[in-house]
Design an enzyme around this catalytic site. Sequence first.
Site, mmCIF file in Angstrom:
data_model
loop_
_atom_site.group_PDB
_atom_site.id
_atom_site.type_symbol
_atom_site.label_atom_id
_atom_site.label_comp_id
_atom_site.label_asym_id
_atom_site.label_seq_id
_atom_site.Cartn_x
_atom_site.Cartn_y
_atom_site.Cartn_z
ATOM 1 N N SER A 60 5.211 10.431 -40.586
ATOM 2 C CA SER A 60 6.314 10.918 -39.753
ATOM 3 C C SER A 60 5.810 11.457 -38.418
ATOM 4 O O SER A 60 4.655 11.839 -38.259
ATOM 5 C CB SER A 60 7.070 12.029 -40.478
ATOM 6 O OG SER A 60 7.425 11.626 -41.767
HETATM 7 N N1 SAH Z 1 5.307 12.587 -45.913
HETATM 8 C C1 SAH Z 1 4.726 11.330 -45.525
HETATM 9 C C2 SAH Z 1 5.793 10.362 -45.056
HETATM 10 C C3 SAH Z 1 5.640 9.066 -45.761
HETATM 11 S S1 SAH Z 1 6.968 7.934 -45.594
HETATM 12 C C4 SAH Z 1 3.623 11.540 -44.488
HETATM 13 O O1 SAH Z 1 3.483 12.649 -43.971
HETATM 14 O O2 SAH Z 1 2.867 10.605 -44.251
HETATM 15 C C5 SAH Z 1 7.864 8.197 -47.094
HETATM 16 C C6 SAH Z 1 7.123 7.969 -48.377
HETATM 17 O O3 SAH Z 1 8.064 8.106 -49.437
HETATM 18 C C7 SAH Z 1 6.517 6.571 -48.540
HETATM 19 O O4 SAH Z 1 5.141 6.674 -48.741
HETATM 20 C C8 SAH Z 1 7.236 6.000 -49.752
HETATM 21 O O5 SAH Z 1 6.423 5.180 -50.576
HETATM 22 C C9 SAH Z 1 7.664 7.264 -50.497
HETATM 23 N N2 SAH Z 1 8.775 7.071 -51.426
HETATM 24 C C10 SAH Z 1 9.889 6.313 -51.262
HETATM 25 N N3 SAH Z 1 10.671 6.368 -52.352
HETATM 26 C C11 SAH Z 1 10.043 7.186 -53.250
HETATM 27 C C12 SAH Z 1 10.337 7.618 -54.566
HETATM 28 N N4 SAH Z 1 11.434 7.228 -55.215
HETATM 29 N N5 SAH Z 1 9.459 8.439 -55.181
HETATM 30 C C13 SAH Z 1 8.326 8.841 -54.566
HETATM 31 N N6 SAH Z 1 7.983 8.467 -53.320
HETATM 32 C C14 SAH Z 1 8.826 7.639 -52.657
#
Ligand code: SAH
Length: 223
Positions: A60
């Site tokens: 993000s």
């Molecule tokens: N907080 C992260 C943002 C990653 S983007 C950072 O700082 O880099 C969002 C993430 O949510 C992705 O890696 C995706 O795989 C995860 N995600 C999506 N659906 C999910 C679910 N049902 N359970 C766990 N993780 C999930």
Amino acid sequence: MAGDPRVISLIMTLRKLGITDTRVLSAIETTPREMFVAEPFRSSAYDNTALPIACGQTISQPQIVAMAAEALELGPNMRVLEIGCGSGYQAAVLSHLCRRVYTMERHKSLLREAEDRFKKLKLENIATWYGDGFKGWPEQAPFDRILLSAAVPQVPETLIEQLKVGGILVAPVGERVNSDSESVYQHLTKMIRSESGIVAQRLMPVVYVPMVAGLPEKNASSR
Ligand code: SAH
């Protein structure tokens, strides 16, 4: 990294964009974002932009990471659940602001890489779990705070149930619909759980990757 002009410039940008919580700003300052992005993007690591990570996901934008952290109103004794560990950057920032972060991810490879980063940075108050965030982490519930780092059309009831009464949940809520003439984004939304229900407040329009139900890998039923 302390004194790195790119970091100082990022902090100034965040201040200008209205991030005022000094604890949040110093957590951003002490978290080396360049460790959380892939090699080709290292030179942009301290730009205020989202960047691609593996598995088609994104790390993000620092402004949104800071806003989410600020909106959570964290205290030093709190336990926080994050859904969507991704690179681990948001969890690393949160780890400086509370007692313990519980972060979940549905891509095993992303989670393993994030765990390596936490180890290298000696962030010992982050617990990780490979699982479907739609189910939350019932064994560790209830949480003082919950952050969804992936977008949902509406916040699942299961997660609200895992939030303490008086607790705060922050999530990007809404569907992203793009057409030639129209873009509808999600809103970063802050919800406070009271005895009588949920009070929700929209903070700002955002674009997060969607939260996806279930686990992608085979042998997925690790819980
Ligand atoms: N907080 C992260 C943002 C990653 S983007 C950072 O700082 O880099 C969002 C993430 O949510 C992705 O890696 C995706 O795989 C995860 N995600 C999506 N659906 C999910 C679910 N049902 N359970 C766990 N993780 C999930």
